[in-house]
Design a protein around this motif. Sequence first.
Motif, mmCIF file in Angstrom:
data_model
loop_
_atom_site.group_PDB
_atom_site.id
_atom_site.type_symbol
_atom_site.label_atom_id
_atom_site.label_comp_id
_atom_site.label_asym_id
_atom_site.label_seq_id
_atom_site.Cartn_x
_atom_site.Cartn_y
_atom_site.Cartn_z
ATOM 1 N N LEU A 88 43.231 28.210 37.302
ATOM 2 C CA LEU A 88 44.274 29.524 36.716
ATOM 3 C C LEU A 88 43.915 29.432 35.007
ATOM 4 C CD1 LEU A 88 47.933 27.533 38.266
ATOM 5 C CD2 LEU A 88 46.574 30.279 38.653
ATOM 6 N N ARG A 89 43.498 28.719 34.497
ATOM 7 C CA ARG A 89 42.559 28.582 32.975
ATOM 8 C C ARG A 89 41.770 29.969 33.397
ATOM 9 N NH1 ARG A 89 43.871 22.679 31.529
ATOM 10 N NH2 ARG A 89 45.982 23.325 30.669
ATOM 11 N N SER A 90 40.916 29.289 34.381
ATOM 12 C CA SER A 90 39.386 30.586 33.870
ATOM 13 C C SER A 90 39.803 31.675 34.750
ATOM 14 C CB SER A 90 38.051 30.005 34.855
ATOM 15 O OG SER A 90 38.379 30.562 36.435
ATOM 16 N N ASP A 91 40.738 31.410 35.547
ATOM 17 C CA ASP A 91 41.172 33.114 35.905
ATOM 18 C C ASP A 91 42.084 34.144 34.656
ATOM 19 O OD1 ASP A 91 42.113 34.576 37.983
ATOM 20 O OD2 ASP A 91 44.103 34.642 38.049
ATOM 21 N N LEU A 92 43.004 33.514 33.512
ATOM 22 C CA LEU A 92 43.482 34.108 32.922
ATOM 23 C C LEU A 92 42.362 34.774 31.717
ATOM 24 C CD1 LEU A 92 46.378 31.477 32.237
ATOM 25 C CD2 LEU A 92 46.606 34.112 33.171
ATOM 26 N N VAL A 93 40.743 33.883 31.725
ATOM 27 C CA VAL A 93 40.353 34.659 30.366
ATOM 28 C C VAL A 93 39.816 35.883 30.582
ATOM 29 C CG1 VAL A 93 38.135 33.911 30.202
ATOM 30 C CG2 VAL A 93 39.474 31.777 30.461
ATOM 31 N N ASN A 94 39.973 35.962 32.000
ATOM 32 C CA ASN A 94 39.110 37.516 32.507
ATOM 33 C C ASN A 94 40.471 38.591 32.854
ATOM 34 O OD1 ASN A 94 36.784 36.465 32.611
ATOM 35 N ND2 ASN A 94 37.290 35.693 34.333
ATOM 36 N N ASN A 95 41.558 38.267 32.438
ATOM 37 C CA ASN A 95 42.627 38.967 32.735
ATOM 38 C C ASN A 95 43.603 38.521 31.351
ATOM 39 O OD1 ASN A 95 44.933 38.434 34.377
ATOM 40 N ND2 ASN A 95 43.160 37.458 35.925
ATOM 41 N N SER A 96 44.317 40.095 32.056
ATOM 42 C CA SER A 96 45.861 39.698 31.266
ATOM 43 C C SER A 96 47.289 40.450 32.245
ATOM 44 C CB SER A 96 46.118 40.684 30.541
ATOM 45 O OG SER A 96 46.076 41.885 30.533
ATOM 46 N N ASN A 97 46.790 40.179 33.245
ATOM 47 C CA ASN A 97 47.924 40.166 35.093
ATOM 48 C C ASN A 97 48.993 39.744 34.406
ATOM 49 O OD1 ASN A 97 45.231 42.112 35.964
ATOM 50 N ND2 ASN A 97 44.941 40.779 36.724
ATOM 51 N N LYS A 98 50.307 39.879 35.570
ATOM 52 C CA LYS A 98 51.905 39.647 35.428
ATOM 53 C C LYS A 98 51.837 39.465 36.988
ATOM 54 C CE LYS A 98 52.105 39.417 30.406
ATOM 55 N NZ LYS A 98 51.454 38.577 30.267
ATOM 56 N N ILE A 99 52.267 38.281 37.207
ATOM 57 C CA ILE A 99 52.675 38.218 38.694
ATOM 58 C C ILE A 99 54.151 37.907 38.596
ATOM 59 C CG2 ILE A 99 52.010 35.071 38.267
ATOM 60 C CD1 ILE A 99 50.986 36.194 41.209
ATOM 61 N N LYS A 100 54.719 37.830 39.530
ATOM 62 C CA LYS A 100 55.916 37.499 40.195
ATOM 63 C C LYS A 100 56.353 37.091 41.498
ATOM 64 C CE LYS A 100 57.537 42.232 40.562
ATOM 65 N NZ LYS A 100 58.838 42.831 40.044
#
Length: 161
Positions: A88-100
């Motif tokens: 999840l940390r590596s995923d956040l480095v590459n995007n600013s997506n939001k989830i619900k």
Amino acid sequence: MKNKNMKIAMLAGIITYISACNSVKQEPQAAAVDKEQIKKEIQAKEDEYAATYNSGELKDIGYYADDATTFYQNRTPLVGKEAIIEFLRSDLVNNSNKIKFKTNEVFVSNDGKQIVEIGYFQVVDSSNTAINSGNYMSLFEKRGDKYVCVRDMSASDITFQ
């Protein structure tokens, strides 16, 4: 007299035998499980998970068990809470997506110690455009006084062409 005592003894034996055969053992009853309350509790866990992810600062919120396994789309299973958090940390480095997440249904074991959740997720990009959505299933176990996710998986409903 002997004959009378013999008849009484036989009658007492028969009555004892019949009553022993007819007695029903009472099984201890589990406390009633409040399915709606559990559904609210699981939705709160999903909301906290989404808020933490969306903040961009991952911290341990007690969502995953240490021995959890998650099955993300298009990748090998992630085994253990540390591996999941690192992904999840590596995923956040590459995007600013939001989830619900939205909890649609919960299936609760009779003793309330396991829950299967079925829900819906949506991911939006920085312009609030939906880029992914779908459904998920999560298995929670009650450990101590709280539920933790031990298995989860999702399936996108986006059709790629």
